[in-house]
Design a protein around this motif. Structure first.
Motif, PDB file in Angstrom:
ATOM      1  N   VAL A  81      -0.915   0.592  -5.987  1.00  0.00           N
ATOM      2  CA  VAL A  81      -1.687  -0.471  -5.351  1.00  0.00           C
ATOM      3  C   VAL A  81      -0.732  -1.314  -4.523  1.00  0.00           C
ATOM      4  O   VAL A  81       0.182  -1.939  -5.059  1.00  0.00           O
ATOM      5  CB  VAL A  81      -2.413  -1.352  -6.389  1.00  0.00           C
ATOM      6  CG1 VAL A  81      -3.194  -2.456  -5.686  1.00  0.00           C
ATOM      7  CG2 VAL A  81      -3.352  -0.507  -7.227  1.00  0.00           C
ATOM      8  N   THR A  82      -0.929  -1.277  -3.198  1.00  0.00           N
ATOM      9  CA  THR A  82      -0.054  -2.038  -2.304  1.00  0.00           C
ATOM     10  C   THR A  82      -0.430  -3.521  -2.348  1.00  0.00           C
ATOM     11  O   THR A  82      -1.497  -3.881  -2.823  1.00  0.00           O
ATOM     12  CB  THR A  82      -0.204  -1.536  -0.858  1.00  0.00           C
ATOM     13  OG1 THR A  82      -1.593  -1.470  -0.563  1.00  0.00           O
ATOM     14  CG2 THR A  82       0.391  -0.166  -0.695  1.00  0.00           C
ATOM     15  N   GLN A  83       0.467  -4.345  -1.803  1.00  0.00           N
ATOM     16  CA  GLN A  83       0.224  -5.785  -1.794  1.00  0.00           C
ATOM     17  C   GLN A  83      -1.049  -6.143  -1.033  1.00  0.00           C
ATOM     18  O   GLN A  83      -1.886  -6.877  -1.525  1.00  0.00           O
ATOM     19  CB  GLN A  83       1.410  -6.460  -1.115  1.00  0.00           C
ATOM     20  CG  GLN A  83       2.107  -7.433  -2.011  1.00  0.00           C
ATOM     21  CD  GLN A  83       3.396  -7.913  -1.363  1.00  0.00           C
ATOM     22  OE1 GLN A  83       3.386  -8.732  -0.473  1.00  0.00           O
ATOM     23  NE2 GLN A  83       4.503  -7.375  -1.812  1.00  0.00           N
ATOM     24  N   ALA A  84      -1.169  -5.617   0.189  1.00  0.00           N
ATOM     25  CA  ALA A  84      -2.405  -5.833   0.949  1.00  0.00           C
ATOM     26  C   ALA A  84      -3.401  -4.777   0.477  1.00  0.00           C
ATOM     27  O   ALA A  84      -3.045  -3.614   0.358  1.00  0.00           O
ATOM     28  CB  ALA A  84      -2.127  -5.670   2.434  1.00  0.00           C
ATOM     29  N   PRO A  85      -4.633  -5.184   0.153  1.00  0.00           N
ATOM     30  CA  PRO A  85      -5.590  -4.214  -0.364  1.00  0.00           C
ATOM     31  C   PRO A  85      -5.820  -3.084   0.644  1.00  0.00           C
ATOM     32  O   PRO A  85      -6.184  -3.350   1.791  1.00  0.00           O
ATOM     33  CB  PRO A  85      -6.882  -5.019  -0.548  1.00  0.00           C
ATOM     34  CG  PRO A  85      -6.550  -6.437  -0.291  1.00  0.00           C
ATOM     35  CD  PRO A  85      -5.199  -6.511   0.336  1.00  0.00           C
ATOM     36  N   SER A  86      -5.536  -1.829   0.241  1.00  0.00           N
ATOM     37  CA  SER A  86      -5.737  -0.730   1.177  1.00  0.00           C
ATOM     38  C   SER A  86      -7.054  -0.026   0.864  1.00  0.00           C
ATOM     39  O   SER A  86      -7.077   0.956   0.119  1.00  0.00           O
ATOM     40  CB  SER A  86      -4.558   0.230   1.143  1.00  0.00           C
ATOM     41  OG  SER A  86      -4.093   0.399  -0.173  1.00  0.00           O
ATOM     42  N   VAL A  87      -8.122  -0.609   1.391  1.00  0.00           N
ATOM     43  CA  VAL A  87      -9.450  -0.010   1.261  1.00  0.00           C
ATOM     44  C   VAL A  87     -10.108  -0.082   2.639  1.00  0.00           C
ATOM     45  O   VAL A  87      -9.633  -0.797   3.518  1.00  0.00           O
ATOM     46  CB  VAL A  87     -10.325  -0.754   0.222  1.00  0.00           C
ATOM     47  CG1 VAL A  87      -9.754  -0.589  -1.166  1.00  0.00           C
ATOM     48  CG2 VAL A  87     -10.471  -2.222   0.573  1.00  0.00           C
ATOM     49  N   TYR A  88     -11.193   0.674   2.814  1.00  0.00           N
ATOM     50  CA  TYR A  88     -11.889   0.662   4.099  1.00  0.00           C
ATOM     51  C   TYR A  88     -12.813  -0.552   4.157  1.00  0.00           C
ATOM     52  O   TYR A  88     -13.779  -0.643   3.410  1.00  0.00           O
ATOM     53  CB  TYR A  88     -12.681   1.949   4.292  1.00  0.00           C
ATOM     54  CG  TYR A  88     -11.777   3.156   4.338  1.00  0.00           C
ATOM     55  CD1 TYR A  88     -11.080   3.461   5.495  1.00  0.00           C
ATOM     56  CD2 TYR A  88     -11.589   3.962   3.223  1.00  0.00           C
ATOM     57  CE1 TYR A  88     -10.222   4.543   5.543  1.00  0.00           C
ATOM     58  CE2 TYR A  88     -10.738   5.043   3.260  1.00  0.00           C
ATOM     59  CZ  TYR A  88     -10.055   5.334   4.422  1.00  0.00           C
ATOM     60  OH  TYR A  88      -9.200   6.394   4.461  1.00  0.00           O
ATOM     61  N   GLY A  89     -12.496  -1.492   5.063  1.00  0.00           N
ATOM     62  CA  GLY A  89     -13.284  -2.712   5.176  1.00  0.00           C
ATOM     63  C   GLY A  89     -14.715  -2.448   5.589  1.00  0.00           C
ATOM     64  O   GLY A  89     -15.624  -3.194   5.221  1.00  0.00           O
TER      65      GLY A  89
END
Lengths: 239, 245
Positions: A81-89
């Motif tokens: 899990v990266t610091q900035a949420p890596s999901v599709y907005g």
């Protein structure tokens, strides 16, 4: 021989001509909740990325579950899990998780399970970019919980979360770490007061590990009141 | 590569599009509006429309898909989702194949709409089979998709990605034979135009509209377009690195 989930030996990372990690060695025990603590910019993320196998390294060795970091066989056993949420907005919560579940080959009902685990039940159909920052971070965490990961590498996962939820997530981490088939956690934070929630600590500064111990052991060996104080004493001792 | 992961990726890309009705409308309606406008501007000289209309049937899908894909893939890179996917058991081919499959499906709908409009109400006469027009249009769209995936690696921001359109597409647009027949160009320009895949799209469309038979030369054009698409996809795969700085 100790049972390590992650073993880092003489890791050297150079980014853009700057030496970020000169020669770092560290171990993470199986089933531990290991906190990687240190100030912003000390190389925590670089170390985590090396463990996950996405960081180009200049030297040394990183092994995860006995295999070189980045090995194809590790890809469904390690969650990151990266610091900035890596999901599709532009996708809903459940669409995001359904896709990631299909990629790692998790069972079809897995998205529902992880949504409940991170406390997002009722938000399934909300678009990720309409969620609050903390909720989006939880979608990102949920994606890492899909399937049956053996090692979870979390980069500042609890930043900006409300204290009740933060306590819940730490309880979840400990539950998974002490399960029959334990999950090992490597969690970075720049907030020293999260240290007491970890079973093991790695204190880091300027690309080096200052100390590796249990929270109690660290306080005993430095004679400090808390981890922040221990950190200051260690910095004083080395400089 | 795995079929499950490739189709899951295609489905995800289509789901993203479904949440963005404005983009779908632009992809499907805009080419129809533009070709209608073109027909109207050549109202007094229908033979001009005959020459240019066919070429544009091959050029529109290329440009639109190039733009949509390069920005889409760049978002994948900057949002961290690409890095997440590359830590998962996803082959690069699954990702690129998924994009190609999803945009190929959209391109098919687009090509059917635009071709039906152009050959039907707008009266473009096509001597060859109509399916060949659709086939070339879809292949052009896939070529645009593949080039867009590749060029997105060289952009840091969406602002830059959009500017690759003039850099990568306009030279092909100028030299593809739309404005001057390629045979009449200066030798140097002719050579440049020979290595640009869009030239073969225009050549193919010309052949389909002017000749009733599917000739070997047409098949060769189609093979070159498809080959260029595969090459661009392969180059795109090279730009997807699991380890970065």
């Amino acid at each position: 021989m100790m049972n390590y989930a992650v073993e880092v030996r003489d890791l050297r990372v150079v980014r853009g001509g700057q030496v970020v990690l000169p020669s770092l060695s560290a171990q993470v025990e199986v089933g531990s909740v290991t906190g990687l603590l240190g100030p912003s910019g000390c190389g925590k993320t670089t170390l985590l990325r090396s463990v996950v196998g996405v960081q180009r390294v200049a030297g040394g060795e990183v092994r995860v579950l006995g295999m070189p970091a980045g090995s194809p066989v590790l890809r469904d056993r390690i969650g990151y899990v990266t610091q900035a949420p890596s999901v599709y907005g532009d996708l809903s919560v459940v669409e995001n998780l359904r896709y990631f579940a299909a990629v790692i080959g998790a069972p079809p009902d897995d998205p529902e399970r992880v949504i409940a685990t991170v406390g997002l039940a009722g938000k399934e159909t909300a678009r990720a970019d309409r969620l609050s920052g903390g909720q989006r971070a939880r979608v990102s965490l949920a994606a890492a919980l899909l399937g049956t990961p053996k090692v979870l590498v979390l980069d500042e996962p609890t930043v900006g979360l409300d204290p009740a939820l933060r306590a819940e997530l730490w309880a979840l981490f400990h539950r998974l770490a002490t399960a029959e088939d334990p999950v090992t956690f490597l969690i970075s934070s720049h907030v020293m007061d999260e240290a007491s929630r970890c079973t093991r600590l790695l204190l880091m500064r300027e690309g080096r590990i200052l100390a590796a111990d249990t929270p109690r052991g660290l306080l005993a060996s430095t004679g400090a009141r808390d981890v922040e104080d221990a950190f200051l004493r260690l910095v004083g001792a080395t400089s | 590569m795995s079929l499950r992961r490739t189709t899951a990726t295609a489905r995800r890309v289509l789901e993203q599009l479904r949440h963005d009705p404005r983009t779908i409308a632009l992809m499907l309606v805009m080419p129809c509006v533009l070709i209608t406008l073109l027909k109207w501007t050549f109202d007094s000289s229908p033979h001009e429309f005959q020459a240019i209309g066919a070429a544009l049937l091959g050029i529109f899908p290329f440009i639109i898909m190039f733009l949509v894909t390069s920005v889409g893939m760049l978002r994948e890179r900057t949002s961290g989702t690409l890095e997440r996917l590359l830590t998962m058991p996803l082959a690069k081919g699954d990702l690129l194949g998924g994009y190609a499959l999803a945009f190929g499906a959209v391109a098919l709908v687009q090509a059917l709409l635009v071709s039906a409009l152009t050959i039907g109400p707008l009266g473009l006469s096509v001597a060859g089979p109509a399916w060949a027009v659709v086939l070339v249009a879809v292949l052009d769209a896939l070529l645009g998709t593949a080039l867009g995936l590749f060029t997105s690696a060289f952009a840091r921001t969406e602002f830059q990605a959009v500017q690759f359109l003039p850099a990568f597409v306009l030279p092909q647009f100028l030299l593809c034979g739309l404005f001057t027949p390629r045979g009449q160009m200066q030798t140097a320009l002719r050579w440049v135009s020979d290595v640009m895949p869009l030239s073969y799209a225009v050549d193919a469309m010309d052949k389909i509209t002017s000749r009733s038979a599917v000739t070997g030369a047409l098949v060769a054009d189609i093979a070159i377009i498809a080959g260029a698409g595969v090459l661009a996809l392969a180059l795109g795969a090279v730009t997807l690195r699991r380890r970065t700085d």
